[in-house]
Design a protein around this motif. Sequence first.
Motif, mmCIF file in Angstrom:
data_model
loop_
_atom_site.group_PDB
_atom_site.id
_atom_site.type_symbol
_atom_site.label_atom_id
_atom_site.label_comp_id
_atom_site.label_asym_id
_atom_site.label_seq_id
_atom_site.Cartn_x
_atom_site.Cartn_y
_atom_site.Cartn_z
ATOM 1 N N VAL A 1 0.818 -1.216 0.000
ATOM 2 C CA VAL A 1 0.000 0.000 0.000
ATOM 3 C C VAL A 1 0.856 1.273 0.000
ATOM 4 O O VAL A 1 0.519 2.235 -0.711
ATOM 5 C CB VAL A 1 -1.005 -0.012 1.167
ATOM 6 C CG1 VAL A 1 -1.691 1.342 1.304
ATOM 7 C CG2 VAL A 1 -2.053 -1.091 0.945
ATOM 8 N N PRO A 2 1.960 1.361 0.768
ATOM 9 C CA PRO A 2 2.793 2.577 0.666
ATOM 10 C C PRO A 2 3.286 2.834 -0.755
ATOM 11 O O PRO A 2 3.328 3.991 -1.199
ATOM 12 C CB PRO A 2 3.956 2.274 1.614
ATOM 13 C CG PRO A 2 3.373 1.348 2.636
ATOM 14 C CD PRO A 2 2.439 0.472 1.850
ATOM 15 N N ARG A 3 3.635 1.788 -1.473
ATOM 16 C CA ARG A 3 4.047 1.939 -2.871
ATOM 17 C C ARG A 3 2.864 2.405 -3.726
ATOM 18 O O ARG A 3 3.000 3.264 -4.602
ATOM 19 C CB ARG A 3 4.579 0.594 -3.369
ATOM 20 C CG ARG A 3 4.787 0.483 -4.871
ATOM 21 C CD ARG A 3 5.962 1.297 -5.360
ATOM 22 N NE ARG A 3 6.278 0.945 -6.730
ATOM 23 C CZ ARG A 3 6.638 1.809 -7.659
ATOM 24 N NH1 ARG A 3 6.768 3.093 -7.354
ATOM 25 N NH2 ARG A 3 6.898 1.415 -8.884
ATOM 26 N N TYR A 4 1.691 1.867 -3.470
ATOM 27 C CA TYR A 4 0.462 2.274 -4.154
ATOM 28 C C TYR A 4 0.204 3.758 -3.904
ATOM 29 O O TYR A 4 -0.158 4.511 -4.821
ATOM 30 C CB TYR A 4 -0.689 1.419 -3.629
ATOM 31 C CG TYR A 4 -2.004 1.531 -4.358
ATOM 32 C CD1 TYR A 4 -2.090 1.573 -5.740
ATOM 33 C CD2 TYR A 4 -3.201 1.563 -3.633
ATOM 34 C CE1 TYR A 4 -3.308 1.645 -6.386
ATOM 35 C CE2 TYR A 4 -4.435 1.624 -4.265
ATOM 36 C CZ TYR A 4 -4.478 1.671 -5.646
ATOM 37 O OH TYR A 4 -5.700 1.736 -6.294
ATOM 38 N N PHE B 1 8.247 2.170 4.926
ATOM 39 C CA PHE B 1 9.115 2.630 3.843
ATOM 40 C C PHE B 1 10.014 1.524 3.288
ATOM 41 O O PHE B 1 10.786 1.779 2.349
ATOM 42 C CB PHE B 1 9.975 3.799 4.328
ATOM 43 C CG PHE B 1 9.176 5.034 4.634
ATOM 44 C CD1 PHE B 1 8.685 5.833 3.614
ATOM 45 C CD2 PHE B 1 8.887 5.379 5.945
ATOM 46 C CE1 PHE B 1 7.931 6.962 3.883
ATOM 47 C CE2 PHE B 1 8.140 6.508 6.235
ATOM 48 C CZ PHE B 1 7.647 7.301 5.203
ATOM 49 N N PHE B 2 9.935 0.316 3.840
ATOM 50 C CA PHE B 2 10.767 -0.767 3.306
ATOM 51 C C PHE B 2 10.487 -0.976 1.815
ATOM 52 O O PHE B 2 11.406 -1.133 1.014
ATOM 53 C CB PHE B 2 10.510 -2.068 4.069
ATOM 54 C CG PHE B 2 11.046 -2.082 5.480
ATOM 55 C CD1 PHE B 2 11.895 -1.085 5.936
ATOM 56 C CD2 PHE B 2 10.708 -3.099 6.363
ATOM 57 C CE1 PHE B 2 12.399 -1.096 7.233
ATOM 58 C CE2 PHE B 2 11.200 -3.123 7.662
ATOM 59 C CZ PHE B 2 12.048 -2.115 8.096
ATOM 60 N N GLY C 1 0.601 9.503 -5.985
ATOM 61 C CA GLY C 1 1.078 10.870 -5.784
ATOM 62 C C GLY C 1 1.336 11.271 -4.357
ATOM 63 O O GLY C 1 1.679 12.426 -4.086
ATOM 64 N N ALA C 2 1.187 10.366 -3.400
ATOM 65 C CA ALA C 2 1.429 10.696 -1.999
ATOM 66 C C ALA C 2 2.930 10.731 -1.718
ATOM 67 O O ALA C 2 3.702 9.976 -2.299
ATOM 68 C CB ALA C 2 0.756 9.679 -1.089
ATOM 69 N N GLY C 3 3.337 11.612 -0.812
ATOM 70 C CA GLY C 3 4.735 11.723 -0.426
ATOM 71 C C GLY C 3 5.031 11.009 0.877
ATOM 72 O O GLY C 3 4.186 10.303 1.437
ATOM 73 N N ALA C 4 6.242 11.220 1.384
ATOM 74 C CA ALA C 4 6.700 10.508 2.579
ATOM 75 C C ALA C 4 5.858 10.844 3.801
ATOM 76 O O ALA C 4 5.597 9.981 4.643
ATOM 77 C CB ALA C 4 8.173 10.829 2.842
ATOM 78 N N VAL C 5 5.424 12.099 3.925
ATOM 79 C CA VAL C 5 4.640 12.497 5.090
ATOM 80 C C VAL C 5 3.317 11.744 5.116
ATOM 81 O O VAL C 5 2.892 11.222 6.158
ATOM 82 C CB VAL C 5 4.398 14.023 5.093
ATOM 83 C CG1 VAL C 5 3.425 14.411 6.201
ATOM 84 C CG2 VAL C 5 5.721 14.766 5.261
ATOM 85 N N ILE D 1 2.620 8.892 3.669
ATOM 86 C CA ILE D 1 2.886 7.473 3.900
ATOM 87 C C ILE D 1 3.158 7.232 5.387
ATOM 88 O O ILE D 1 2.702 6.239 5.968
ATOM 89 C CB ILE D 1 4.070 7.003 3.033
ATOM 90 C CG1 ILE D 1 3.663 7.039 1.548
ATOM 91 C CG2 ILE D 1 4.509 5.593 3.425
ATOM 92 C CD1 ILE D 1 4.810 6.762 0.593
ATOM 93 N N GLY D 2 3.885 8.152 6.015
ATOM 94 C CA GLY D 2 4.120 8.031 7.447
ATOM 95 C C GLY D 2 2.835 8.122 8.247
ATOM 96 O O GLY D 2 2.626 7.372 9.208
ATOM 97 N N LEU D 3 1.943 9.024 7.854
ATOM 98 C CA LEU D 3 0.653 9.144 8.532
ATOM 99 C C LEU D 3 -0.182 7.881 8.341
ATOM 100 O O LEU D 3 -0.919 7.471 9.246
ATOM 101 C CB LEU D 3 -0.105 10.364 8.003
ATOM 102 C CG LEU D 3 0.477 11.731 8.385
ATOM 103 C CD1 LEU D 3 -0.285 12.852 7.684
ATOM 104 C CD2 LEU D 3 0.451 11.930 9.896
#
Length: 452
Positions: free
Chosen positions: A45-48, A279-280, A53-57, A59-61
């Motif tokens: 899902v983080p890759r998705y 983030f892996f 268009g989502a950034g690191a912030v 993905i962290g949330l």
Amino acid sequence: MGRVDDHDSLRALVRGFLALERDVLVLSVAMFAFSLGFQMTSRYVPRYMSVLGAGAVAIGLFGTFGNLIGAVYPYPGGVFSDRIGSRVALTLFGIASTLGFVVWLFAASFGVVAVPAVGTTVELLGREFVVGWLEPASIPVGIFLGLALAQAWKSFGLGATFAVVKQAIEPDRLATGFASTETFRRSAFLLGPLFAASVLSVFAFETGFRVILAVAAAFGLGATLAQHILYDASEDSLGKSFEGVSTVINDLRAMPPELRPLLAADTLVRFANGMVYVFFVIVVTEFLSVGVRLPIVGRLSPDAYFGVLLAIEMLVALVVMIPVSRLSRRVGLKPVVALGFAVYAVFPVLLINAPESAAVLAALFAFSGLRFAGLPAHKALIVGPAEAGTGGRVTGSYYLVRNTVVIPSAAIGGAIYALSPRAAFGGATLIGLVGVGLFLAIGKDFEAAVTT
């Protein structure tokens, strides 16, 4: 002699599984289906999100939202199951999880919430540091809504699954019942990423992941129907309503003092891992962008290879869990738990600094699988000091504290990752090593577990 014991244990497990009550078999199949769906989707899902268009912030949330759900869902889910019965509860949770996969499938249609850039610089010891993040965050609503639904069967249904096994199995065979359900669940941890890898080896990521989500939804629907039709609800017992927050507070106060060093160290280690866990997949597929060419399969994209890496990690975990648990009876629980903590701690810095080599990544994820080796010893170390009849409350209190503290870890890691991936992963390892050192210095062993 050890091999004979292992073969005897395996045969006993198979015989015990075949003799289980139908309700536990139904539960085991449902657990496999939902675990398969979640394992072949959640790690991607983080890759998705990144593709959307989502950034690191953001993905962290997402990671922090998952931590919040994992901490909050089980208790009300258990209370709800006691009130309406396990069959109805698991059916409702199954429907919710299936809808979650569907929402993820159409996540792009739900739009985004824009979070403005936040950041300032502060001067400390003659150097300037950035506080906050300097990029706007686009939070895909469908991803967060989908997670709230998809994790329902796994987290809300935790209490209900335990209740099904308890009421279907004789007390002297409970361990066999839980072993069968856990075997199904862990096998899904291995097969789910492999299925995802096979699909992503054929399709580009965005298309392939949507295929995976559709399959996960189909598995969820089938498991929900099967458990609703085949599960016998005649033995369901309805419990009383929640007695109040004071019960939880009293349980926390009654936690054995021997557990406090373990809890402190475990919380630091899990907080560190939580900072970078989501983030892996980003590191493997985007930061390092490592694929591999296999003799028969052919070229695997970085997305497909990540699934193979997850399977390698779980295969190592399944292979080492029983031998290491046997070893803990000789050397004690503390060294084995410390080993698992150490793997948790050092893996992030090793991954972020790894060369762009498929073989090195395979070795690293095999090494990561060793963290599971300490899980049985870890659980024994938690429940070991508990007085008779209090093991459940002690365990629940322990995980409540740990999981609550870990909730913000991914959001903090995401804010740091947005500025510097190496700083986020290096910081995670530093915090993890503090936890390992704390456990080695003041952690207590459970002496009854050591045999000569």
